[in-house]
Design a protein around this motif. Structure first.
Motif, PDB file in Angstrom:
ATOM      1  N   LYS A  42       4.789   9.082   0.728  1.00 31.76           N
ATOM      2  CA  LYS A  42       5.558   7.726   1.400  1.00 31.76           C
ATOM      3  C   LYS A  42       5.680   6.631   0.373  1.00 31.76           C
ATOM      4  O   LYS A  42       5.185   6.695  -0.646  1.00 31.76           O
ATOM      5  CB  LYS A  42       4.420   7.395   2.557  1.00 31.76           C
ATOM      6  CG  LYS A  42       4.377   8.447   3.648  1.00 31.76           C
ATOM      7  CD  LYS A  42       3.752   7.732   4.783  1.00 31.76           C
ATOM      8  CE  LYS A  42       3.600   8.910   6.007  1.00 31.76           C
ATOM      9  NZ  LYS A  42       3.068   8.279   7.225  1.00 31.76           N
ATOM     10  N   GLU A  54      -5.699   5.096   9.280  1.00 34.54           N
ATOM     11  CA  GLU A  54      -4.269   4.998   8.900  1.00 34.54           C
ATOM     12  C   GLU A  54      -4.333   3.875   7.953  1.00 34.54           C
ATOM     13  O   GLU A  54      -2.934   3.839   7.462  1.00 34.54           O
ATOM     14  CB  GLU A  54      -3.427   4.842  10.097  1.00 34.54           C
ATOM     15  CG  GLU A  54      -3.715   3.833  11.000  1.00 34.54           C
ATOM     16  CD  GLU A  54      -4.360   4.302  12.299  1.00 34.54           C
ATOM     17  OE1 GLU A  54      -5.508   5.138  12.247  1.00 34.54           O
ATOM     18  OE2 GLU A  54      -4.139   3.700  13.473  1.00 34.54           O
ATOM     19  N   ASP A  55      -5.266   2.946   7.493  1.00 36.44           N
ATOM     20  CA  ASP A  55      -5.175   1.960   6.704  1.00 36.44           C
ATOM     21  C   ASP A  55      -5.644   2.473   5.147  1.00 36.44           C
ATOM     22  O   ASP A  55      -5.377   2.030   4.267  1.00 36.44           O
ATOM     23  CB  ASP A  55      -6.013   0.885   6.719  1.00 36.44           C
ATOM     24  CG  ASP A  55      -5.808   0.130   8.115  1.00 36.44           C
ATOM     25  OD1 ASP A  55      -6.711  -0.265   8.950  1.00 36.44           O
ATOM     26  OD2 ASP A  55      -4.433  -0.086   8.249  1.00 36.44           O
ATOM     27  N   THR A  56      -6.075   4.007   5.063  1.00 33.58           N
ATOM     28  CA  THR A  56      -6.134   4.553   4.044  1.00 33.58           C
ATOM     29  C   THR A  56      -5.067   4.883   3.179  1.00 33.58           C
ATOM     30  O   THR A  56      -3.976   5.140   3.310  1.00 33.58           O
ATOM     31  CB  THR A  56      -6.492   5.831   4.110  1.00 33.58           C
ATOM     32  OG1 THR A  56      -8.046   5.801   4.895  1.00 33.58           O
ATOM     33  CG2 THR A  56      -7.079   6.780   3.123  1.00 33.58           C
ATOM     34  N   ALA A  57      -5.182   4.175   1.728  1.00 33.19           N
ATOM     35  CA  ALA A  57      -4.034   4.215   0.977  1.00 33.19           C
ATOM     36  C   ALA A  57      -4.564   3.441  -0.449  1.00 33.19           C
ATOM     37  O   ALA A  57      -5.774   3.216  -0.538  1.00 33.19           O
ATOM     38  CB  ALA A  57      -2.828   3.295   1.607  1.00 33.19           C
ATOM     39  N   GLN A 103      -8.135   1.728  -4.235  1.00 38.32           N
ATOM     40  CA  GLN A 103      -8.111   2.887  -3.473  1.00 38.32           C
ATOM     41  C   GLN A 103      -8.868   2.282  -2.471  1.00 38.32           C
ATOM     42  O   GLN A 103      -9.996   1.728  -2.528  1.00 38.32           O
ATOM     43  CB  GLN A 103      -8.942   4.125  -3.978  1.00 38.32           C
ATOM     44  CG  GLN A 103      -8.733   5.101  -2.767  1.00 38.32           C
ATOM     45  CD  GLN A 103      -7.743   5.929  -2.520  1.00 38.32           C
ATOM     46  OE1 GLN A 103      -6.699   6.440  -3.380  1.00 38.32           O
ATOM     47  NE2 GLN A 103      -7.212   5.955  -1.148  1.00 38.32           N
ATOM     48  N   ARG A 136       6.077   2.946  -0.899  1.00 41.44           N
ATOM     49  CA  ARG A 136       5.138   1.761  -0.839  1.00 41.44           C
ATOM     50  C   ARG A 136       5.598   0.986   0.149  1.00 41.44           C
ATOM     51  O   ARG A 136       6.804   0.584   0.309  1.00 41.44           O
ATOM     52  CB  ARG A 136       5.073   1.097  -2.500  1.00 41.44           C
ATOM     53  CG  ARG A 136       4.008   0.263  -2.544  1.00 41.44           C
ATOM     54  CD  ARG A 136       4.158  -0.079  -4.052  1.00 41.44           C
ATOM     55  NE  ARG A 136       3.720   1.136  -5.131  1.00 41.44           N
ATOM     56  CZ  ARG A 136       3.324   0.956  -6.283  1.00 41.44           C
ATOM     57  NH1 ARG A 136       3.578  -0.230  -6.693  1.00 41.44           N
ATOM     58  NH2 ARG A 136       3.123   2.228  -6.799  1.00 41.44           N
ATOM     59  N   GLU A 137       4.680   0.263   1.114  1.00 37.61           N
ATOM     60  CA  GLU A 137       5.045  -0.668   2.018  1.00 37.61           C
ATOM     61  C   GLU A 137       4.246  -1.767   1.786  1.00 37.61           C
ATOM     62  O   GLU A 137       3.109  -1.917   1.472  1.00 37.61           O
ATOM     63  CB  GLU A 137       4.714   0.017   3.434  1.00 37.61           C
ATOM     64  CG  GLU A 137       3.304   0.411   3.706  1.00 37.61           C
ATOM     65  CD  GLU A 137       2.979   0.918   5.104  1.00 37.61           C
ATOM     66  OE1 GLU A 137       3.870   1.301   5.836  1.00 37.61           O
ATOM     67  OE2 GLU A 137       1.925   0.760   5.409  1.00 37.61           O
ATOM     68  N   TYR A 194      -3.955   0.351  -2.658  1.00 31.25           N
ATOM     69  CA  TYR A 194      -3.338  -0.812  -2.328  1.00 31.25           C
ATOM     70  C   TYR A 194      -2.908  -1.658  -3.878  1.00 31.25           C
ATOM     71  O   TYR A 194      -3.743  -1.727  -4.659  1.00 31.25           O
ATOM     72  CB  TYR A 194      -4.301  -1.820  -1.503  1.00 31.25           C
ATOM     73  CG  TYR A 194      -4.348  -1.408  -0.150  1.00 31.25           C
ATOM     74  CD1 TYR A 194      -5.077  -0.355   0.195  1.00 31.25           C
ATOM     75  CD2 TYR A 194      -4.037  -2.298   0.689  1.00 31.25           C
ATOM     76  CE1 TYR A 194      -5.025   0.132   1.640  1.00 31.25           C
ATOM     77  CE2 TYR A 194      -4.009  -2.227   2.113  1.00 31.25           C
ATOM     78  CZ  TYR A 194      -4.570  -0.918   2.443  1.00 31.25           C
ATOM     79  OH  TYR A 194      -4.650  -0.796   3.995  1.00 31.25           O
ATOM     80  N   ARG A 215       0.897  -1.217  -0.100  1.00 29.18           N
ATOM     81  CA  ARG A 215       0.006   0.108   0.040  1.00 29.18           C
ATOM     82  C   ARG A 215       0.845   1.316   0.110  1.00 29.18           C
ATOM     83  O   ARG A 215       2.176   1.317   0.391  1.00 29.18           O
ATOM     84  CB  ARG A 215      -0.882   0.010   1.309  1.00 29.18           C
ATOM     85  CG  ARG A 215      -0.359  -0.015   2.568  1.00 29.18           C
ATOM     86  CD  ARG A 215      -1.337  -0.122   3.653  1.00 29.18           C
ATOM     87  NE  ARG A 215      -0.602  -0.049   4.873  1.00 29.18           N
ATOM     88  CZ  ARG A 215      -1.180  -0.259   6.154  1.00 29.18           C
ATOM     89  NH1 ARG A 215      -2.809  -0.543   6.066  1.00 29.18           N
ATOM     90  NH2 ARG A 215      -0.890  -0.007   7.362  1.00 29.18           N
ATOM     91  N   GLN A 216       0.184   2.339  -0.451  1.00 28.94           N
ATOM     92  CA  GLN A 216       0.928   3.365  -0.546  1.00 28.94           C
ATOM     93  C   GLN A 216       0.132   4.821  -0.427  1.00 28.94           C
ATOM     94  O   GLN A 216      -0.962   4.609  -0.922  1.00 28.94           O
ATOM     95  CB  GLN A 216       1.529   3.816  -2.040  1.00 28.94           C
ATOM     96  CG  GLN A 216       2.736   4.829  -1.952  1.00 28.94           C
ATOM     97  CD  GLN A 216       3.332   4.787  -3.585  1.00 28.94           C
ATOM     98  OE1 GLN A 216       2.954   4.330  -4.527  1.00 28.94           O
ATOM     99  NE2 GLN A 216       4.640   5.254  -3.421  1.00 28.94           N
ATOM    100  N   VAL A 217       0.669   5.757   0.440  1.00 27.31           N
ATOM    101  CA  VAL A 217       0.019   7.164   0.503  1.00 27.31           C
ATOM    102  C   VAL A 217       0.936   8.072  -0.028  1.00 27.31           C
ATOM    103  O   VAL A 217       2.163   7.823  -0.200  1.00 27.31           O
ATOM    104  CB  VAL A 217      -0.274   7.328   2.025  1.00 27.31           C
ATOM    105  CG1 VAL A 217      -1.317   5.942   2.661  1.00 27.31           C
ATOM    106  CG2 VAL A 217       0.870   7.363   2.804  1.00 27.31           C
TER     107      VAL A 217
END
Length: 115
Positions: free
Chosen positions: A43, A88-91, A110, A45-46, A93, A38-40
């Protein structure tokens, strides 16, 4: 190679659930590790979770106990069940088939978690 296709994103309230699905290339699916990242904005990508061809799973600490990754080898899909969602899970995916260096990325889906 065929690009993975993600589905299932959307908007959900905090505490709710969503299920993401990734349809990956069938010809190499049985030997592939499939991962969800996921990525915001702003930041890197994690990694969220991954699952090997032997169904060994790995989770980021931030999602352990809330998210579950699973694969259906017959269908060529990998799902990510996301429970107890937090803002905080908003991202966006992304599904990855293979390694980050050489694998195939999907276009992303999204997920928005409202407080």
């Amino acid at each position: 190679q065929v690009q993975p296709v993600e589905s299932g994103g959307g908007v959900v309230q905090a505490g709710g659930s969503l299920r993401l699905s990734c349809r990956a290339a069938r010809n190499i699916f049985m030997i592939s590790t499939i991962a969800w990242y996921r990525q915001v904005p702003g930041k890197q990508r994690e990694l969220v979770a991954d699952i090997s061809y032997r169904a060994t799973t790995n989770y980021a600490n931030a999602v352990k106990g809330r998210f579950t990754i699973s694969r259906d080898n017959a269908m060529g899909t990998v799902d990510l069940q996301m429970n107890s969602l937090k803002p905080e899970d908003t991202a966006v995916y992304y599904c990855l088939q293979g390694t980050p260096q050489h694998g195939q990325w999907g276009q992303g889906t999204q997920v928005i978690v409202s407080s």
